[in-house]
Design a protein around this motif. Sequence first.
Motif, short mmCIF file in Angstrom:
data_model
loop_
_atom_site.label_atom_id
_atom_site.label_comp_id
_atom_site.label_asym_id
_atom_site.label_seq_id
_atom_site.Cartn_x
_atom_site.Cartn_y
_atom_site.Cartn_z
N LEU A 19 0.82 -1.21 0.00
CA LEU A 19 0.00 0.00 0.00
C LEU A 19 0.85 1.26 0.00
N GLU A 20 2.06 1.16 0.58
CA GLU A 20 2.95 2.32 0.63
C GLU A 20 3.71 2.52 -0.67
N ASP A 21 3.62 1.57 -1.58
CA ASP A 21 4.29 1.67 -2.87
C ASP A 21 3.21 1.82 -3.94
N ARG A 22 3.08 3.01 -4.49
CA ARG A 22 2.01 3.31 -5.43
C ARG A 22 2.01 2.39 -6.63
N ARG A 23 3.19 2.15 -7.20
CA ARG A 23 3.26 1.32 -8.41
C ARG A 23 2.89 -0.12 -8.12
N ALA A 24 3.33 -0.65 -6.98
CA ALA A 24 2.98 -2.03 -6.63
C ALA A 24 1.48 -2.16 -6.42
N SER A 25 0.89 -1.19 -5.72
CA SER A 25 -0.54 -1.23 -5.46
C SER A 25 -1.34 -1.15 -6.75
N LEU A 26 -0.87 -0.32 -7.69
CA LEU A 26 -1.55 -0.19 -8.98
C LEU A 26 -1.50 -1.50 -9.76
N LEU A 27 -0.33 -2.11 -9.83
CA LEU A 27 -0.21 -3.38 -10.57
C LEU A 27 -1.08 -4.46 -9.93
N TYR A 28 -1.18 -4.44 -8.61
CA TYR A 28 -2.05 -5.41 -7.92
C TYR A 28 -3.49 -5.26 -8.41
N GLU A 29 -3.98 -4.04 -8.46
CA GLU A 29 -5.35 -3.80 -8.90
C GLU A 29 -5.54 -4.14 -10.38
N MET A 30 -4.51 -3.93 -11.17
CA MET A 30 -4.62 -4.18 -12.61
C MET A 30 -4.64 -5.66 -12.96
N SER A 31 -4.13 -6.51 -12.09
CA SER A 31 -3.91 -7.91 -12.42
C SER A 31 -5.13 -8.78 -12.15
N SER A 32 -5.22 -9.88 -12.88
CA SER A 32 -6.30 -10.85 -12.69
C SER A 32 -6.08 -11.65 -11.42
N ASP A 33 -7.17 -12.17 -10.88
CA ASP A 33 -7.07 -13.20 -9.85
C ASP A 33 -6.61 -14.48 -10.53
N LEU A 34 -5.66 -15.17 -9.93
CA LEU A 34 -5.14 -16.39 -10.54
C LEU A 34 -6.20 -17.49 -10.42
N PRO A 35 -6.65 -18.04 -11.56
CA PRO A 35 -7.66 -19.09 -11.50
C PRO A 35 -7.13 -20.33 -10.78
N GLU A 36 -8.03 -21.10 -10.20
CA GLU A 36 -7.64 -22.30 -9.47
C GLU A 36 -6.86 -23.26 -10.36
N ALA A 37 -7.22 -23.30 -11.66
CA ALA A 37 -6.54 -24.20 -12.58
C ALA A 37 -5.06 -23.85 -12.74
N PHE A 38 -4.67 -22.62 -12.41
CA PHE A 38 -3.29 -22.18 -12.54
C PHE A 38 -2.51 -22.32 -11.23
N ALA A 39 -3.21 -22.65 -10.16
CA ALA A 39 -2.57 -22.76 -8.85
C ALA A 39 -1.90 -24.12 -8.73
N VAL A 40 -0.67 -24.20 -9.23
CA VAL A 40 0.06 -25.46 -9.26
C VAL A 40 0.53 -25.89 -7.87
N SER A 41 0.40 -25.02 -6.90
CA SER A 41 0.71 -25.35 -5.51
C SER A 41 -0.26 -24.60 -4.61
N ASP A 42 -0.37 -25.05 -3.36
CA ASP A 42 -1.30 -24.41 -2.43
C ASP A 42 -0.94 -22.94 -2.20
N SER A 43 0.33 -22.62 -2.34
CA SER A 43 0.77 -21.24 -2.08
C SER A 43 0.22 -20.26 -3.12
N LEU A 44 -0.25 -20.77 -4.25
CA LEU A 44 -0.76 -19.90 -5.31
C LEU A 44 -2.28 -19.76 -5.28
N LYS A 45 -2.95 -20.52 -4.45
CA LYS A 45 -4.41 -20.43 -4.39
C LYS A 45 -4.82 -19.07 -3.81
#
Length: 281
Positions: free
Chosen positions: A226-252
């Motif tokens: 939240l303190e990094d404007r560019r990181a926060s912006l990219l977070y909002e711009m990006s898709s939620d990773l679909p479950e089919a792409f979560a090759v490990s529990d850490s990606l769910k």
Amino acid sequence: MNGYDKPITRKDPSMFLFMLDCSTSMSEPIEYNGVEMTKSDALSRIINITLEEIKSRCRREEGFYDYFHIAVIGYGDDTVESMLDYVIPDKQVIPISELAHADIPSVTYESLRTYEGRIIASHITLPESVRPQAAGNTPMGAAFKHVRSIVERWVSAHGDSFPPVIFNITDGECTDVTDGVLLSMAERLKSLHTSAGNVLLFNVHLTNDRTNKGILFPKRRDMEMLEDRRASLLYEMSSDLPEAFAVSDSLKGAKAMAYNTSMSELVKMINIGSISINKIQ
């Protein structure tokens, strides 16, 4: 169907689209695979290897099947254009068979490693489909507008296909529109869809400064982000990773996003975003 489990066939192919930052800052040095090169050199190398991997997935005894269509869009020097134009002119989206049979000069890369650091080849020669470019500003807004028109046409023609997967790879920030406008452009792009789901947008921010902590597939916006404007912006711009792409529990439940990432981590992200689409028939 909204679970991103649509099989990929020649009748209903999918598409990979790469948006590559080609601004002046991409000429800065970076270390990749133990060798110093420019960011643009490393990025073009990674994309070329990725394209060869996609070709190999589409190769059959009879030849190359068009399971995937490819587009590589570069933005820099105040222009937005296909980086494959010198390979196949005047065509934004290229079926994999056309790319495989194109007359492309070869390049030899040394010390090829996986993102885990394992050496898989000391030398590899392959077509240089994408050439390094680095000049001018970062017209990311114009790039999103351009890409949206490409994807609109593609989903209109392939309404029952697995939706396009887009990788936006940059080392800086947009220079032609505000954060709010850029976010709106990303949202409009992500709203495009086929019957199998919405377009998937991965955003990757590259750095050559490893003193900063990288963010890879975050699950939430913490205080640091939240303190990094560019990181926060990219977070909002990006898709939620679909479950089919979560090759490990850490990606769910993660976002399809990386910030302050290395070239090796970029390879990991592209692998997850491309190899996860494995229901080829």
